[in-house]
Motif scaffolding. Structure first.
Motif, PDB file in Angstrom:
ATOM      1  N   THR A   6      -8.610   0.387   4.428  1.00  0.00           N
ATOM      2  CA  THR A   6      -7.717  -0.450   3.641  1.00  0.00           C
ATOM      3  C   THR A   6      -8.091  -0.390   2.176  1.00  0.00           C
ATOM      4  O   THR A   6      -9.258  -0.427   1.819  1.00  0.00           O
ATOM      5  N   ASN A  28       0.708  -1.250   1.209  1.00  0.00           N
ATOM      6  CA  ASN A  28       0.560  -2.608   0.711  1.00  0.00           C
ATOM      7  C   ASN A  28       0.370  -2.556  -0.802  1.00  0.00           C
ATOM      8  O   ASN A  28      -0.632  -2.055  -1.306  1.00  0.00           O
ATOM      9  N   SER A  65      -1.015   3.228  -3.830  1.00  0.00           N
ATOM     10  CA  SER A  65      -1.154   2.380  -2.645  1.00  0.00           C
ATOM     11  C   SER A  65      -1.403   3.265  -1.434  1.00  0.00           C
ATOM     12  O   SER A  65      -0.804   4.341  -1.305  1.00  0.00           O
ATOM     13  N   LEU A 118      -1.016  -2.578   9.445  1.00  0.00           N
ATOM     14  CA  LEU A 118      -0.757  -3.982   9.140  1.00  0.00           C
ATOM     15  C   LEU A 118      -1.868  -4.848   9.711  1.00  0.00           C
ATOM     16  O   LEU A 118      -2.347  -4.619  10.827  1.00  0.00           O
ATOM     17  N   GLU A 151       2.593 -10.140  -2.981  1.00  0.00           N
ATOM     18  CA  GLU A 151       2.454  -8.717  -2.720  1.00  0.00           C
ATOM     19  C   GLU A 151       3.794  -8.168  -2.243  1.00  0.00           C
ATOM     20  O   GLU A 151       4.716  -8.930  -1.925  1.00  0.00           O
ATOM     21  N   LYS A 177       5.055  -5.236   0.573  1.00  0.00           N
ATOM     22  CA  LYS A 177       4.740  -4.227   1.575  1.00  0.00           C
ATOM     23  C   LYS A 177       5.896  -3.240   1.611  1.00  0.00           C
ATOM     24  O   LYS A 177       7.063  -3.607   1.456  1.00  0.00           O
TER      25      LYS A 177
END
Length: 256
Positions: free
Chosen positions: A3, A44, A95, A100, A195, A197
């Protein structure tokens, strides 16, 4: 895949170019593509890249270029001027495609107006009374949210089939290298925005007569339900245009 640390969100331009070159090589390798892109992963885009991009909100579009960096699929965002040229910077936000960490909530709130009509005669007697519902957009029962969900589900179920088809038909030359993204989808002025997504989606394009991959942006606010925006509130935004086949900006070959 790991991540992305939201503090480290800028990539030097030389590494952006190298990442884009790596994606170019990968387009012809279906086996590698299959390993790099699980169809249930998303990008993200945290507050760091979003704040960086807001300084270019006066320009119409961003380019979201595909890349592979440290064996991870990434999106590199760079602003384009009115002529479609990349605005030069030493580094650009990116990104990482990642799994998720919680359920993805798509929300669309529509306010409907009930219109009540009454007619009184000259003698003040009720002649007619009825009521009707005024729809905020149209009377069509299918919402934008339903279309977005269908595109995301189609990608999850058939994304690898799409890659395989493109690989067999064109050795991967028809696979997207970048997307054109309306600036309004990324530079949101909404208070409480945390944020965005970004998910791939598969959607039929009537002009090209085939399924094309798109990007679907889903924003997350502190409290969308209590927002004071008028009529229709949604946390989904427009479709991004893939290149190829929609490579309408000249001189983009070789660009990341």
């Amino acid at each position: 895949m790991t991540t992305l640390n939201i503090v480290d969100y800028l990539l030097p331009v030389e590494e952006c170019k190298a990442a884009a070159d790596e994606w170019e090589l990968c387009r012809g390798n279906f086996t590698k593509m299959k390993d790099l892109i699980p169809t249930n992963y998303v990008f993200n885009i945290a507050d760091g890249p979003l704040n960086w991009m807001k300084s270019y909100r006066d320009y119409p579009e961003f380019c979201a270029a595909m890349g592979i960096w440290k064996d991870q699929v990434i999106l590199i965002f760079y602003p384009m001027n009115e002529k479609g040229d990349r605005i030069d910077q030493r580094e650009y936000p990116y990104s990482v495609l990642t799994e998720l960490d919680e359920d993805l909530k798509l929300q669309e709130i529509q306010e409907y107006t009930i219109v009540k009509n009454a007619i009184l005669s000259k003698g003040l007697q009720k002649v007619e009374q009825n009521s009707d519902m005024a729809f905020p957009i149209s009377n069509k029962p299918i919402l934008d949210q339903d279309v977005a969900i269908e595109a995301i589900e189609t990608w999850r179920e058939s994304g690898m089939d799409w890659f395989y088809k493109e690989h067999e038909e064109s050795k991967g030359l028809g696979i997207f290298k970048r997307f054109y993204v309306p600036t309004a989808d990324l530079c949101l002025s909404d208070e409480g925005l945390r944020e965005i997504k970004c998910s791939f989606g598969l959607k039929y394009n009537k002009v090209y007569g085939k399924m094309l991959v798109t990007l679907i942006f889903i924003s997350f606010h502190e409290d969308l339900q209590n927002s004071q925006r008028a009529e229709t509130i949604s946390n989904m935004y427009d479709w991004a245009k893939p290149c190829p086949p929609i490579c309408r900006i000249p001189g983009m070959e070789g660009e990341f």
